[in-house]
Motif scaffolding. Sequence first.
Motif, mmCIF file in Angstrom:
data_model
loop_
_atom_site.group_PDB
_atom_site.id
_atom_site.type_symbol
_atom_site.label_atom_id
_atom_site.label_comp_id
_atom_site.label_asym_id
_atom_site.label_seq_id
_atom_site.Cartn_x
_atom_site.Cartn_y
_atom_site.Cartn_z
ATOM 1 N N LYS A 31 -25.534 59.456 -92.729
ATOM 2 C CA LYS A 31 -24.743 60.054 -93.809
ATOM 3 C C LYS A 31 -24.287 61.454 -93.430
ATOM 4 O O LYS A 31 -23.171 61.877 -93.747
ATOM 5 N N GLY A 32 -25.181 62.179 -92.762
ATOM 6 C CA GLY A 32 -24.876 63.531 -92.312
ATOM 7 C C GLY A 32 -25.480 63.772 -90.949
ATOM 8 O O GLY A 32 -26.635 63.412 -90.711
ATOM 9 N N VAL A 33 -24.710 64.354 -90.048
ATOM 10 C CA VAL A 33 -25.209 64.722 -88.723
ATOM 11 C C VAL A 33 -25.154 66.242 -88.642
ATOM 12 O O VAL A 33 -24.065 66.838 -88.684
ATOM 13 N N VAL A 34 -26.313 66.855 -88.555
ATOM 14 C CA VAL A 34 -26.408 68.309 -88.555
ATOM 15 C C VAL A 34 -26.664 68.783 -87.137
ATOM 16 O O VAL A 34 -27.665 68.401 -86.510
ATOM 17 N N LEU A 35 -25.765 69.602 -86.626
ATOM 18 C CA LEU A 35 -25.807 70.039 -85.242
ATOM 19 C C LEU A 35 -26.297 71.477 -85.161
ATOM 20 O O LEU A 35 -25.764 72.363 -85.841
ATOM 21 N N ALA A 36 -27.285 71.714 -84.308
ATOM 22 C CA ALA A 36 -27.826 73.062 -84.143
ATOM 23 C C ALA A 36 -27.910 73.413 -82.660
ATOM 24 O O ALA A 36 -28.405 72.630 -81.845
ATOM 25 N N ALA A 37 -27.400 74.578 -82.326
ATOM 26 C CA ALA A 37 -27.474 75.116 -80.969
ATOM 27 C C ALA A 37 -27.182 76.604 -81.054
ATOM 28 O O ALA A 37 -26.612 77.085 -82.042
ATOM 29 N N ARG A 38 -27.535 77.329 -80.019
ATOM 30 C CA ARG A 38 -27.283 78.768 -80.038
ATOM 31 C C ARG A 38 -25.797 79.086 -79.897
ATOM 32 O O ARG A 38 -25.318 80.062 -80.460
ATOM 33 N N GLY A 39 -25.072 78.264 -79.136
ATOM 34 C CA GLY A 39 -23.669 78.551 -78.869
ATOM 35 C C GLY A 39 -22.721 77.782 -79.770
ATOM 36 O O GLY A 39 -22.793 76.555 -79.869
ATOM 37 N N ALA A 40 -21.817 78.491 -80.422
ATOM 38 C CA ALA A 40 -20.851 77.844 -81.316
ATOM 39 C C ALA A 40 -19.920 76.911 -80.547
ATOM 40 O O ALA A 40 -19.477 75.887 -81.075
ATOM 41 N N GLU A 41 -19.615 77.240 -79.283
ATOM 42 C CA GLU A 41 -18.712 76.408 -78.492
ATOM 43 C C GLU A 41 -19.287 75.013 -78.296
ATOM 44 O O GLU A 41 -18.568 74.009 -78.395
ATOM 45 N N LYS A 42 -20.583 74.921 -78.036
ATOM 46 C CA LYS A 42 -21.220 73.614 -77.866
ATOM 47 C C LYS A 42 -21.154 72.800 -79.160
ATOM 48 O O LYS A 42 -20.958 71.587 -79.132
ATOM 49 N N LEU A 43 -21.315 73.478 -80.272
ATOM 50 C CA LEU A 43 -21.247 72.791 -81.557
ATOM 51 C C LEU A 43 -19.841 72.261 -81.818
ATOM 52 O O LEU A 43 -19.677 71.136 -82.300
ATOM 53 N N ASP A 44 -18.841 73.064 -81.487
ATOM 54 C CA ASP A 44 -17.453 72.624 -81.670
ATOM 55 C C ASP A 44 -17.141 71.413 -80.792
ATOM 56 O O ASP A 44 -16.481 70.466 -81.228
ATOM 57 N N GLN A 45 -17.613 71.448 -79.552
ATOM 58 C CA GLN A 45 -17.378 70.333 -78.635
ATOM 59 C C GLN A 45 -18.049 69.063 -79.138
ATOM 60 O O GLN A 45 -17.473 67.970 -79.057
ATOM 61 N N ALA A 46 -19.267 69.214 -79.652
ATOM 62 C CA ALA A 46 -19.986 68.050 -80.171
ATOM 63 C C ALA A 46 -19.278 67.469 -81.390
ATOM 64 O O ALA A 46 -19.137 66.250 -81.525
ATOM 65 N N GLU A 47 -18.822 68.341 -82.282
ATOM 66 C CA GLU A 47 -18.109 67.861 -83.471
ATOM 67 C C GLU A 47 -16.849 67.107 -83.065
ATOM 68 O O GLU A 47 -16.551 66.036 -83.604
ATOM 69 N N GLN A 48 -16.111 67.638 -82.119
ATOM 70 C CA GLN A 48 -14.881 66.982 -81.679
ATOM 71 C C GLN A 48 -15.187 65.607 -81.092
ATOM 72 O O GLN A 48 -14.477 64.634 -81.372
ATOM 73 N N ALA A 49 -16.251 65.530 -80.286
ATOM 74 C CA ALA A 49 -16.621 64.242 -79.685
ATOM 75 C C ALA A 49 -16.992 63.224 -80.756
ATOM 76 O O ALA A 49 -16.633 62.040 -80.660
ATOM 77 N N ILE A 50 -17.682 63.681 -81.798
ATOM 78 C CA ILE A 50 -18.053 62.778 -82.886
ATOM 79 C C ILE A 50 -16.805 62.323 -83.642
ATOM 80 O O ILE A 50 -16.648 61.136 -83.939
ATOM 81 N N ARG A 51 -15.920 63.243 -83.942
ATOM 82 C CA ARG A 51 -14.700 62.916 -84.698
ATOM 83 C C ARG A 51 -13.850 61.876 -83.948
ATOM 84 O O ARG A 51 -13.208 61.023 -84.568
ATOM 85 N N GLU A 52 -13.853 61.964 -82.624
ATOM 86 C CA GLU A 52 -13.050 61.036 -81.826
ATOM 87 C C GLU A 52 -13.588 59.612 -81.892
ATOM 88 O O GLU A 52 -12.841 58.651 -81.716
#
Length: 263
Positions: A31-52
């Motif tokens: 229902k929800g995927v919560v992403l945590a990491a120190r770097g915002a860039e890694k989080l953005d990349q992960a979100e984009q990969a999920i959206r695709e």
Amino acid sequence: MLLKDKVVVISGIGPGLGIKLALLAAEEGAKGVVLAARGAEKLDQAEQAIRERVRAAEVLKVPTDISKPDQCENLISQTVERFGRVDALINSAYTPGDVAETFEEANLPGWRSVFDTNVLGTLQLTQAAVPHMKQQGGGSIVMISSMVTRKPWGNASYASSKGAIAVAAKHLAAELGKYGIRVNTAAMGWMWGTPTESWMKQYSKEQGVPLETLINNVAANIPVRRIPTDDDCAKAALFLASDYSMAVTGALLDVNGGEFMAP
């Protein structure tokens, strides 16, 4: 779907296991995927990969350094505010320490920083999630550990920290079981993905050893005769996070192709 309607928090989002955990959680119906990491860039990349791959997935990104207690609390608070609950916490965040360091040459203050993240950071994030899991009547906590806790090959600071968290997981499982909270550990070995491939290519170049030879040498020590992929290993961790492992707690699952058995 394995995680249908679950809210899953994953720490340590990066180019290896972390992003595979997030992608598969979304594909398995979280229902929800919560992403945590120190770097915002890694989080953005992960979100984009999920959206695709899963357009309908609900993603929450929270920059988090798990060695900071207030950031751990913030991560869980934002999760509960957005989704109302925390069904699973997968503790994948870590720092590797000095891979080449021997114990005799060890910089023990450096060990302290490894333990601050891999042990205390992991436990701080877990401690932040537990009250919400208790209130909702249960949850699943998965610790990502390593085969090197039982099959030493160097990097003693990292191995020791992962050994500590595996022991802590058993104590947590015994303490929290009465609240419906399960705590398990997945011990990873070699994982074929971006980090391992990059390291092997660099080593191949520096040592003049063909990449295929390096891969075959590693695979020869693994009973399944191949290096498990990041996807393979992520699936095992998500099994522990899911209701398919409702009767499992306090367990250590070897996710390394059987290599832990090799002499």
